[in-house]
Design an enzyme around this catalytic site. Sequence first.
Site, PDB file in Angstrom:
ATOM      1  N   GLY A 192       0.797  -1.221   0.000  1.00  0.00           N
ATOM      2  CA  GLY A 192       0.000   0.000   0.000  1.00  0.00           C
ATOM      3  C   GLY A 192       0.823   1.260   0.000  1.00  0.00           C
ATOM      4  N   GLU A 193       2.033   1.208   0.565  1.00  0.00           N
ATOM      5  CA  GLU A 193       2.907   2.381   0.607  1.00  0.00           C
ATOM      6  C   GLU A 193       3.645   2.599  -0.710  1.00  0.00           C
ATOM      7  OE1 GLU A 193       1.112   2.188   3.808  1.00  0.00           O
ATOM      8  OE2 GLU A 193       2.407   0.451   3.532  1.00  0.00           O
ATOM      9  N   ASN A 277      -4.791   0.667   4.132  1.00  0.00           N
ATOM     10  CA  ASN A 277      -4.893   2.067   3.755  1.00  0.00           C
ATOM     11  C   ASN A 277      -4.986   2.290   2.250  1.00  0.00           C
ATOM     12  OD1 ASN A 277      -1.973   1.171   4.168  1.00  0.00           O
ATOM     13  ND2 ASN A 277      -1.698   2.951   2.859  1.00  0.00           N
ATOM     14  N   ASP A 325      -3.693   6.900   7.877  1.00  0.00           N
ATOM     15  CA  ASP A 325      -3.129   5.558   7.703  1.00  0.00           C
ATOM     16  C   ASP A 325      -3.638   4.607   8.786  1.00  0.00           C
ATOM     17  OD1 ASP A 325      -1.528   3.491   6.585  1.00  0.00           O
ATOM     18  OD2 ASP A 325      -0.033   3.826   8.127  1.00  0.00           O
ATOM     19  N   ARG A 352      -7.188  -0.152  13.911  1.00  0.00           N
ATOM     20  CA  ARG A 352      -6.166   0.845  14.221  1.00  0.00           C
ATOM     21  C   ARG A 352      -6.778   2.201  14.532  1.00  0.00           C
ATOM     22  NH1 ARG A 352      -1.163  -0.431  10.181  1.00  0.00           N
ATOM     23  NH2 ARG A 352      -1.088   1.819   9.947  1.00  0.00           N
TER      24      ARG A 352
END
Length: 605
Positions: A192-193, A277, A325, A352
């Site tokens: 995802g990053e 995310n 995030d 989260r």
Amino acid sequence: MIDWRSCAALVAFAAISTPAFANQNVVELSRNPANWAIQSGDYSGTRYSKLDQITTANVGDLKVAWTFSTGVLRGHEGGPLVIGNIMYVHTPFPNTVMALDLDHEQKIIWKYEPKQDSSVVAVMCCDTVNRGVQYAEGKILLHTADTSLLALDAKTGKEVWKAVDGDPKQGATGTGAPLVVKDKVIVGISGGEFGVRCYLTAYDLNSGKKVWRAYSMGPDSDILVDPEKTMSLGKPVGENSSLKTWNGDQWKIGGGPTWGYMAYDPDLNLIYYGTGNPSTWNPAQRVGPDGKPIDQKWAMTIFARDVDTGMARWAYQMTPFDQWDYDGINEPILATLDIGGAKRKTVTHFDRNGYGYTWDRATGELLVARKFDPLVNWSSGIDMNKASPTYGRPKLVKKYEPIKTGTDETTKGICPSSLGAKNEQPASYSKLTGLFYVPTNHVCMDYEPFKVRYTAGQPYVGATLTMYPAPDTPNLGSFIAWDGAKGKIVWSKPERFSVWSGALTTAGGIAFYGTLEGYFKAVDQRTGEELFKFKTPSGIVGNAMTYMHGGKQYVAVYSGVGGWAGIGLAAGLTDPEDGSGAVGGFASLKSYTATGGSLTAFALP
């Protein structure tokens, strides 16, 4: 005329006699509490053991029975498996797997070292972790950093088959544990990053052939939803439920990683998992054509999918238009809870974003949504009014509304930080008390988005973070007992650092967990009273597990500091902004522990 009674009888017989309703080998092994046959303990993901030789009365007498060095530093997440007299141990990159003979002083029976290009390390987001192998029908299933899914012969360690799940050159990596259900191996992916459009994939257990793949976002045919039959909050999702919540073609680099632990209900034939995310972390680059926030479905979502086809039965998005995030990948846990005086088969998830959610696992009906960390401040609650147009959505605090988070504007004091009120460290559900035992974080942040351009294989983050302890609390974490039916904390035990270790509960009345500075602890499930602690060689980010061998119960855990919270120590980073701010947030950790890679097993004398 069709005799429906005969049909029902045949269906009932098939359900009893046909092993396809679950992998019978896995079911039988996990029913025997002497084994630890699945990373999560069972298909329900409870991390609960029926073993009760170690109790609240004698746990204080635990001694180190044996230790084993993995030969690898960095973060040791996940845990070992025990099948009969053999323990299967795994490591972070290079993802070595070893089989240990418990009958002969943990002699190494075989060792498998996958061949991987070391350049994959550069595209691993938050340390070189691996969350564990799985076992089924004489095979060990391993998902390596370079996204290879491997089936190894459990007796010899020889490779049986290999499937390539993604492309590291595009930023895709493998860190999650697969799950074997029926004749399929289900596996997710990270990235995802890096702007990877992520997915969940089912492979054939015997051949490694791809059976189905469900993307986190995109056209209905890609995400495997039926516009009329896939439900969200009691309503059909409708046609193009994902595409219409993205700006243009941005969904093609949309993120939504799927590296968390999964659960399975054999009666409903549904697998449950979370998506992470959306890409990028800069929310200002993900607004709609009118400059307003849009949901970016189905990132940040809990899915229930049919195992045979991959089709989604229901979906619920925890954090629409995610700004901070707040990955939704944390584990789902299946239980039966008394809610409003009625027994409900449920799935519970500690997100989260700081909320503990409980749904009806068949329909996706939202039953409970409450803060499990009272320090959460970005939202005041979840709208539980079914008649409201914002039903099921978080109520944003005005200070943190999306319109206030433009590019190059720093928003201060957001709680929790991107680490989340809980990260990947799995909670446990005790069938003894009916409570959940949850490792938590109390870390806040300042968040500055910046404009980022997508380039395949390069970071696509777009935000600078500064992390620090939450205000008015001296501790960075707590270990809590949570009532999932009422949505409230029963007790809370503070810890100096975030609790980054997976929990274990047993029929002996104990909850086990580890701490970032390296303590392995046992507490009373009912009161939270600490009954035992031992300082292991390194910080613990692994998951406690238990097994029986030679008539004796053992409890074991990896120590090897790392993961996102411990990335500074694990990778030797010193810039406070490195590790997306985690290096600065956990700078004092180096005064309490050092890198390592070992397994410690405990037993009564």
